[in-house]
Write a protein that holds these residues in place. Sequence first.
Motif, short mmCIF file in Angstrom:
data_model
loop_
_atom_site.label_atom_id
_atom_site.label_comp_id
_atom_site.label_asym_id
_atom_site.label_seq_id
_atom_site.Cartn_x
_atom_site.Cartn_y
_atom_site.Cartn_z
N GLN A 41 0.83 -1.20 0.00
CA GLN A 41 0.00 0.00 0.00
C GLN A 41 0.87 1.26 0.00
OE1 GLN A 41 -3.00 0.00 3.04
NE2 GLN A 41 -3.36 2.20 2.89
N LEU A 42 1.90 1.25 0.82
CA LEU A 42 2.81 2.40 0.89
C LEU A 42 3.59 2.55 -0.40
CD1 LEU A 42 3.95 4.67 2.63
CD2 LEU A 42 5.62 3.03 3.53
N LEU A 43 4.00 1.43 -0.97
CA LEU A 43 4.75 1.46 -2.22
C LEU A 43 3.91 2.05 -3.34
CD1 LEU A 43 7.49 0.50 -3.47
CD2 LEU A 43 6.31 -1.61 -4.11
N ALA A 44 2.64 1.65 -3.41
CA ALA A 44 1.75 2.16 -4.45
C ALA A 44 1.49 3.65 -4.25
CB ALA A 44 0.44 1.39 -4.43
N PHE A 45 1.26 4.05 -3.02
CA PHE A 45 0.95 5.45 -2.74
C PHE A 45 2.10 6.37 -3.12
CE2 PHE A 45 1.13 9.07 0.24
CZ PHE A 45 -0.06 9.69 -0.08
N ARG A 46 3.31 5.96 -2.81
CA ARG A 46 4.46 6.83 -3.02
C ARG A 46 4.95 6.84 -4.48
NH1 ARG A 46 8.44 6.50 2.31
NH2 ARG A 46 6.99 7.54 3.72
N ASN A 47 4.48 5.90 -5.26
CA ASN A 47 4.95 5.83 -6.65
C ASN A 47 3.82 5.90 -7.66
OD1 ASN A 47 8.07 5.07 -6.46
ND2 ASN A 47 6.99 3.91 -4.89
N ASP A 55 -0.55 0.57 -9.59
CA ASP A 55 -1.80 0.26 -8.91
C ASP A 55 -2.42 -1.03 -9.43
OD1 ASP A 55 -2.05 2.45 -7.07
OD2 ASP A 55 -2.36 3.74 -8.79
N ALA A 56 -2.36 -1.26 -10.74
CA ALA A 56 -2.90 -2.50 -11.30
C ALA A 56 -2.12 -3.71 -10.78
CB ALA A 56 -2.85 -2.45 -12.82
N SER A 57 -0.80 -3.56 -10.65
CA SER A 57 0.02 -4.66 -10.15
C SER A 57 -0.30 -4.97 -8.69
CB SER A 57 1.51 -4.32 -10.28
OG SER A 57 1.87 -4.13 -11.63
N VAL A 58 -0.41 -3.93 -7.88
CA VAL A 58 -0.72 -4.11 -6.47
C VAL A 58 -2.13 -4.65 -6.29
CG1 VAL A 58 -1.04 -2.90 -4.28
CG2 VAL A 58 0.94 -2.39 -5.72
N LEU A 59 -3.06 -4.18 -7.10
CA LEU A 59 -4.44 -4.67 -7.04
C LEU A 59 -4.49 -6.17 -7.33
CD1 LEU A 59 -7.45 -4.08 -6.72
CD2 LEU A 59 -7.51 -3.47 -9.14
N GLU A 60 -3.71 -6.62 -8.29
CA GLU A 60 -3.67 -8.05 -8.62
C GLU A 60 -3.21 -8.87 -7.42
OE1 GLU A 60 -1.11 -11.06 -11.53
OE2 GLU A 60 -0.86 -8.90 -11.69
N ILE A 61 -2.19 -8.40 -6.73
CA ILE A 61 -1.68 -9.11 -5.56
C ILE A 61 -2.71 -9.10 -4.44
CG2 ILE A 61 0.14 -9.15 -3.80
CD1 ILE A 61 1.97 -7.78 -5.88
N ALA A 77 -6.04 -7.49 3.07
CA ALA A 77 -6.17 -7.29 1.63
C ALA A 77 -7.35 -6.38 1.30
CB ALA A 77 -6.34 -8.64 0.93
N GLU A 78 -8.40 -6.46 2.09
CA GLU A 78 -9.55 -5.57 1.88
C GLU A 78 -9.13 -4.11 1.97
OE1 GLU A 78 -13.52 -4.04 4.30
OE2 GLU A 78 -12.41 -5.80 5.01
N GLY A 79 -8.36 -3.78 3.00
CA GLY A 79 -7.91 -2.41 3.16
C GLY A 79 -7.00 -1.96 2.04
N SER A 83 -7.68 1.16 -0.64
CA SER A 83 -6.69 2.23 -0.79
C SER A 83 -6.27 2.42 -2.24
CB SER A 83 -5.46 1.91 0.06
OG SER A 83 -4.43 2.86 -0.14
N VAL A 84 -6.03 1.32 -2.93
CA VAL A 84 -5.58 1.40 -4.33
C VAL A 84 -6.67 1.99 -5.22
CG1 VAL A 84 -4.95 0.01 -6.35
CG2 VAL A 84 -3.89 -0.47 -4.14
N LEU A 85 -7.92 1.65 -4.95
CA LEU A 85 -9.02 2.10 -5.79
C LEU A 85 -9.44 3.54 -5.52
CD1 LEU A 85 -11.38 -1.01 -5.78
CD2 LEU A 85 -9.88 -0.24 -7.63
#
Length: 211
Positions: A41-47, A55-61, A77-79, A83-85
């Motif tokens: 979540q932090l990785l997606a937010f900062r990049n 975001d698509a990659s993190v969403l898949e995981i 995973a719900e949280g 966050s990603v969406l």
Amino acid sequence: VQYGMSAAHVDMLIGTLRTLVVSNADPASWQSRRVALPMLQLLAFRNRFALQRIDASVLEIARAALLDARIEVRESAEGLIASVLRGQALSLGVAQLRADFVTQARSKDATRQHAGVLGLAALMASEPYNVPTWLLDVAQALAQHSSASSRVCRDAARRAASEFFRTRGRAIDELGVTAAGDESEAELLAANERLVRVAAQLRELSATQTH
């Protein structure tokens, strides 16, 4: 996780975390999988702005983690999905996500059913203040699980309904849906009438919140 990392470095980190979360099914290592999700979540937010595909990659995981054998990992995973969406649900295919989560929530398999309900709850949480028209379908699908045979599914649905009103206020049906800008007056009227019905369902669901 730092700002300004190269794309190659970010990809490497995502790959490592994907392996930890998705490929590591060892029951004894569930805490490592759960801890990895906030890191994603932090990785997606900062990049997010530098790497549009992240975001698509993190969403898949995160979607894979929804099916983890441990409830704690699924709830984490719900949280992450919410966050990603947040702010970009349409661009990440919210209609297909809703359809997939509805299918999972109807499964007779307990883990898949819980994953589906948590997925729907994540979609609700991704819009904590507004009510876009697509959220009405999600809310109605979630309300159907108020009397699910599984307690964890019932509780997940009830928590989501309670959170819906906590962030928006109990008079949400008086505020109206969030217009996208391309709806006709008749479409908006119909959507707002539907919101009144949906809000009533969610009030009933949240009123039975268990602790």
